[in-house]
Design a protein around this motif. Structure first.
Motif, PDB file in Angstrom:
ATOM      1  N   LEU A  24       0.814  -1.219   0.000  1.00 29.05           N
ATOM      2  CA  LEU A  24       0.000   0.000   0.000  1.00 29.05           C
ATOM      3  C   LEU A  24       0.845   1.266   0.000  1.00 29.05           C
ATOM      4  CD1 LEU A  24      -2.848  -1.095   2.463  1.00 29.05           C
ATOM      5  CD2 LEU A  24      -2.960  -0.932  -0.031  1.00 29.05           C
ATOM      6  N   SER A  25       2.042   1.187   0.544  1.00 29.43           N
ATOM      7  CA  SER A  25       2.919   2.358   0.563  1.00 29.43           C
ATOM      8  C   SER A  25       3.339   2.773  -0.844  1.00 29.43           C
ATOM      9  CB  SER A  25       4.157   2.071   1.412  1.00 29.43           C
ATOM     10  OG  SER A  25       3.790   1.876   2.768  1.00 29.43           O
ATOM     11  N   THR A  26       3.233   1.846  -1.791  1.00 30.78           N
ATOM     12  CA  THR A  26       3.605   2.166  -3.173  1.00 30.78           C
ATOM     13  C   THR A  26       2.415   2.688  -3.978  1.00 30.78           C
ATOM     14  OG1 THR A  26       3.110  -0.061  -4.033  1.00 30.78           O
ATOM     15  CG2 THR A  26       5.306   0.309  -3.099  1.00 30.78           C
ATOM     16  N   GLU A  27       1.234   2.632  -3.385  1.00 31.80           N
ATOM     17  CA  GLU A  27       0.026   3.043  -4.085  1.00 31.80           C
ATOM     18  C   GLU A  27      -0.164   4.559  -3.978  1.00 31.80           C
ATOM     19  OE1 GLU A  27      -2.695   1.183  -5.818  1.00 31.80           O
ATOM     20  OE2 GLU A  27      -0.827   0.060  -6.054  1.00 31.80           O
ATOM     21  N   GLU A  28      -0.322   5.187  -5.106  1.00 30.11           N
ATOM     22  CA  GLU A  28      -0.520   6.639  -5.123  1.00 30.11           C
ATOM     23  C   GLU A  28      -1.840   7.004  -4.445  1.00 30.11           C
ATOM     24  OE1 GLU A  28      -0.773  10.335  -8.365  1.00 30.11           O
ATOM     25  OE2 GLU A  28      -0.400   8.278  -9.036  1.00 30.11           O
ATOM     26  N   GLY A  29      -1.790   7.999  -3.596  1.00 28.15           N
ATOM     27  CA  GLY A  29      -3.012   8.485  -2.955  1.00 28.15           C
ATOM     28  C   GLY A  29      -3.403   7.735  -1.700  1.00 28.15           C
TER      29      GLY A  29
END
Length: 215
Positions: A24-29
């Motif tokens: 999730l840390s790589t997911e934008e927003g």
């Protein structure tokens, strides 16, 4: 999306939390604002960080996901709880939905599906695992039937027979009016008494008048 979606993770398995954070840390927003290994800790962090979405396990030691969800509605009612679990049995699905869970996913869901569920929860759109949606629909239909009036369970033909019973017609007269056999009439009458929960034709006739089934 102008602002990041603040997400709180609550799961008593460290490896699960680590995996979710890594993806999730790589997911934008999407911004992880906290992690908790128990329901009680999750409630404290939610009160401090005010997350938009709480991604939570259902089965945890101590306070389980059901009770945590119920308390979360008091501590931070604006937060959308997404249950992420391996369990799909009735004893867990219905109570956590009734407690206030917004979405329900299985841990077999792809990482991209979890991220999309977070975004949809933020937009106010719940996501339910297909089997869970099916269970909820079945439960709704069952409750609808339970709330229905007894005669609403009768077929159209049975309602016709009930109307004539209310008008004082005998089995023979009903058979002649509806152009059916006397044996068929008796079967309909038996079914009607059973569905209405009454013992005899007199009670059925009273029911028909009370509910305006006959003139």
């Amino acid at each position: 999306m102008s602002e990041s979606i603040k997400v709180l993770l609550i799961d008593d398995h460290e490896m699960v939390r680590m995996g979710l954070v890594a993806f999730l840390s790589t997911e934008e927003g999407i911004e992880i604002v906290g992690e908790a290994s128990s329901g009680a800790e999750g409630l404290r962090i939610a009160e401090q960080t005010k997350p938009d979405v709480i991604l939570m396990d259902l089965v945890m030691e101590g306070m389980d996901g059901i009770e945590t969800t119920r308390r979360m509605r008091c501590v931070h009612p604006e937060g959308k709880v997404i249950v992420l679990t391996s369990f799909i049995d009735d004893e867990k699905v219905y109570p956590v939905i009734e407690a206030g869970a917004f979405s329900y996913l299985l841990k077999t869901a792809r990482a991209s599906e979890i991220a999309e569920a977070i975004r949809q929860a933020y937009r106010g759109q719940p996501v339910l695992e297909a089997q869970v949606a099916g269970k909820i629909m079945s439960r709704f239909r069952q409750r609808t039937v339970e709330k229905a009036l007894p005669h609403e369970q009768c077929t159209n033909r049975e309602l016709e027979v009930l109307r004539l019973i209310g008008e004082g017609k005998s089995n023979q007269e009903i058979a002649e009016e509806l152009y059916i056999g006397i044996k068929t009439v008796k079967t309909h009458v038996s079914n009607i008494l059973s569905k209405l929960g009454v013992e005899d034709r007199t009670q059925a006739a009273i029911y028909a008048h009370r509910h305006r089934i006959c003139k």
